[in-house]
Design an enzyme around this catalytic site. Structure first.
Site, mmCIF file in Angstrom:
data_model
loop_
_atom_site.group_PDB
_atom_site.id
_atom_site.type_symbol
_atom_site.label_atom_id
_atom_site.label_comp_id
_atom_site.label_asym_id
_atom_site.label_seq_id
_atom_site.Cartn_x
_atom_site.Cartn_y
_atom_site.Cartn_z
ATOM 1 N N GLU A 250 36.115 42.718 34.872
ATOM 2 C CA GLU A 250 36.996 41.740 35.486
ATOM 3 C C GLU A 250 36.119 40.549 35.823
ATOM 4 O O GLU A 250 35.204 40.670 36.630
ATOM 5 C CB GLU A 250 37.645 42.358 36.726
ATOM 6 C CG GLU A 250 38.796 41.564 37.280
ATOM 7 C CD GLU A 250 38.430 40.952 38.608
ATOM 8 O OE1 GLU A 250 38.008 39.775 38.587
ATOM 9 O OE2 GLU A 250 38.568 41.626 39.635
ATOM 10 N N CYS B 119 38.234 35.114 42.496
ATOM 11 C CA CYS B 119 38.341 35.078 41.036
ATOM 12 C C CYS B 119 39.767 34.764 40.590
ATOM 13 O O CYS B 119 39.989 34.430 39.437
ATOM 14 C CB CYS B 119 37.841 36.385 40.426
ATOM 15 S SG CYS B 119 38.481 37.845 41.214
#
Lengths: 521, 521
Positions: B258, B297
């Site tokens: 990720e 993020c």
């Protein structure tokens, strides 16, 4: 005289690579079949063709419509399968071998098409699960949807099943709406080429959905990125090299690998000589050794036998192997064909030498075989070879794969040791347990499940309908952890979903309904 | 004076790496918090401990029992979360930021535990789907089962959410029965260490289920193979490097990444100034820029606005940013804390410089900010920074990520261009569309779905309950294609299943029932 270069089908036209290419020889006669070269072909244009025309044409079709197109393509192959049988013989395949490849491939595509027509929505979007309510008032919810990535599939296939191997990857990709470039393995590229030709001539697929590169693909990975997917079947070494490419590591192209593995079959302690299971075990081992001359990634490489029964099994298997007739496919009485080529035979002999050095030879001479209907010197013939390794701690039987009609007998005592030995393979595509004892079956299946993509329990109750140790089915997953590549193919509509992008969509229930095209209640 | 080395929890004991280690400083005061070093720690013993004791202890528990253990661990954190809040301030996190990390993490673990207790069988095996009949006589069938791999999980976390990031990976792994070694990011390793300490002290987990390496892990990948899994959150560069390791490419350890992405939020054409959606868009952008000082993020890096409304949005966002109070967490009136450290601030300034060179500054000075309750010179403070890039074809706004309170306004015309610009991010974790027009929502959501792991549609109907653009939820998948790493986490029990090995088991219906421990009918 230079051989004709095998055509590729790229950007809507057949074309041939330049240069002399790699010569491909008939596995039986040694005659030249063709040359394979993609030199000078415009792969960048092919990728562009798939991304633009191929993608948009497939997106005009819903899942069931794409499934219908796949079914038509499979029907076209069915109608002309005699041509594929004939060509298969040149690769050393008997009629039985070709049936596994050709009929198996057509059947697999048909099953995917049928599942998709029955179970997927008449849409280009799949709504997964039920909406998840994310607030107490019911004004905010989430739902997973699956859509087609804006990319292409590159499918790199193995030489052993040029038709099945292509179709089991191609059918789910096309149903998912992903335009595909197929890259067959060189030794049997002419079989893939002919199958693609039949499909293209049938007009079953929209233009751009399917392209074929007959030859190597330098630079092609540089064109792939996060919306693309790569399906690979072949050696672990090649898988590792491809998986380390920046297309995968940096740009996150999806990569699925299916590699050879050292699959085992375990004879249950209950299966003494004279029982149905003893016979089933012996028969299965001989079948797996000889179909496709053992060139199967699911073949039984390790036969685990209760220590007190090793001699019985060795004798029974040897007796059956003695009746195997090696020779030209189609020649009178021949039951096992040739390896795909002479270099493959060299590899098998080298691997066999390592195996036999760890134990002893039980059946067969790697350098000597009676050949029927062909010149033994010209074709890639080899005898079935059975080895026995009593020191099961040695690494060779668990690590050295002879990709031919070669298997190793290994003794074990008790379920726990059987499981431990199975695990020494470090991940397999297929395993089997031949027993009529449900407790032993349970212990062994659960004990070795984590190392296997598929496990068959074979006994007298299911034998008549069993599809066998080595046969992947479109309804069940095919792949395996570790040495087997860590991938997963087939498995029914999982294979279609695996080609799609999953996205969680959040919003009011009305918006979620609008996004999915449902009536707003 | 050298700082104390942060302890690791390995093989059942707390221990400290040797050497001076890497110094970690308080984000606000610049004072030394600790040093981080794993030098000399026996990672091989830790892996062995996980593989043997950890694995077998977890295997003694069924899915619901493991879920209960995870719930107890989360409850222990809940009971002592004040300690975590306090430490969070040292990393520059306000109370609001810490809530996202600490409460978000605990809540996530609780949701996984709850789903597992409700929906998973009281067993260590999951039978998936229904049995598939494979013969006409009903004597042969197949079924997919999920079992725990015989391996471990290595979880490499990012610095920005040390608690949430750890728990969202840890909870599903433990419920799946996979013993886990956590490796936190150095700048906030002391927060992860304290959370692990609370969990270990609670005795909620069996010994060996959870270990912690505070420090770098050279050589650890060499110990991992096909039964192991690596979960990574962090930069795309590190993801690419780890994914190219032989543990992944050769031995097929599972790897899930990720990575940060250039997430977009799209203002709908219907959302003119004065509409609820216009306000919601502006509020969301300011929130995403300032929570965790933009170190998320999932934060909105690209705000896509109808071209004729760029000035309105710029003004409204600037007005709100002007009221943001930057300073020490907990100091009076402070609404945005510090970046995690001074080198992070250097990175943000450098990225901002590239962005602004492609367009123009709208709000903020990267080198100047009023700081409340702290010495501006000592802490990693920075102003919120808004950029505008009118030439949307430039690469910078789509490729350069300033991992701080920085966002770029981009003009667009029509759904098609909005989708195309969203796609320029090459794969994102989260996207949002702020509109009350269901047709626009549908077009944009479906058009950009393939580039997104999650998409929020925000409007007046769901705003009150909406969890927001940047918030991953345990019930929905988190991850994204391409630049976002190509991975998938969370998504309800998908996250547990993703840690298990799927195996197709074939045999008679009686054997399948025996394997699964079902009564044989």
């Amino acid at each position: 005289m230079t051989a004709d270069v095998l055509p590729s089908y790229l950007a809507g036209a057949w074309s041939r690579g330049s240069g002399a290419g790699t010569e491909v020889r008939d596995a039986v006669t040694g005659e030249t079949v063709c040359a394979v070269s993609a030199e000078g072909l415009d792969l960048e244009a092919a990728v562009g063709h798939a991304r633009s025309l191929g993608w948009s044409e497939l997106q005009k079709l819903t899942f069931p419509a794409r499934a219908a197109a796949v079914k038509s393509a499979a029907a076209a192959l069915q109608a002309r399968k005699g041509e594929l049988y004939e060509l298969s013989a040149r690769a050393g395949a008997t009629r039985r071998d070709a049936a596994v490849d050709v009929d198996g491939g057509i059947g697999t595509a048909m099953v995917f098409a049928s599942l998709a027509r029955k179970e997927l929505p008449d849409s280009v979007v799949i709504a997964e699960d039920e909406p998840v309510m994310l607030g107490r008032q019911g004004t905010f919810a989430g739902r997973h949807v699956l859509t087609t990535p804006r990319g292409i599939a590159l499918q790199i296939n193995a030489f052993n099943f040029p038709i099945w191997g292509m179709l089991e990857k191609l059918a789910p990709a096309l149903i998912a709406g992903v335009p595909t470039i197929v890259k067959p393995a060189t030794p049997t590229a002419y079989l893939a080429e002919h199958a693609v030709r039949i499909i293209i001539e049938s007009g079953a697929l929209p233009e751009g959905a399917l392209q074929l590169v007959s030859g190597s693909i330098p630079g092609l990975f540089d064109l792939l990125g996060g919306q693309d997917q790569i399906g690979f079947t072949g050696s672990a070494q090649t898988a590792a090299r491809l998986r380390a490419d920046a297309a995968v590591t940096r740009r996150s192209a999806r990569f699925n690998a299916e590699a050879d593995s050292l699959n085992c079959s375990i004879l249950g302690p209950d299966a003494t000589p004279g029982t149905a299971e003893f016979e089933l075990f012996v028969d299965a081992l001989v079948t797996e050794m000889t179909v496709k001359a053992g060139q199967k990634c699911t073949a039984i490489r390790r036969a685990l036998v209760p220590a007190d029964r090793l001699r019985d099994v060795a004798e029974a298997v040897s007796a059956k192997l003695a009746s195997v007739v090696v020779g030209a496919p189609g020649a009178d009485g021949v039951t096992m064909g040739a390896l795909v080529g002479l270099s493959q035979r060299d590899d098998v002999r080298a691997a066999y030498a390592r195996l036999v050095a760890a134990g002893s030879a039980v059946f067969g001479d790697p350098d000597k075989v009676d050949v029927h209907g062909a010149e033994a010197e010209l074709g890639a013939f080899i005898s079935p070879l059975l080895v026995r390794v009593d020191d099961v701690d040695r690494s060779e039987p668990h690590e050295v794969e002879a990709f031919g009609p070669v298997s190793t007998l290994l003794p074990y005592s008790g379920a726990e040791q059987a499981i431990a030995l199975a695990a020494r393979g470090e991940g397999s595509l297929a395993g089997s347990v031949v027993t009529h004892d449900p407790d032993f079956a349970r212990d062994v299946v659960l004990g070795m499940a984590a190392y296997h993509g598929r496990i068959l329990v074979l006994d007298r109750d299911s034998a008549a309908e069993s599809t066998g140790h080595g046969t992947p089915l479109p309804q069940l997953v095919h792949g395996g952890p570790g040495r087997a590549g860590g991938g997963e193919e087939e498995g029914g509509l999982r294979a279609v979903r695996a080609h799609l992008q999953r996205t969680a969509v959040q919003g009011s229930p009305a918006v979620l309904a609008a996004v999915l095209g449902l009536p707003q209640s």
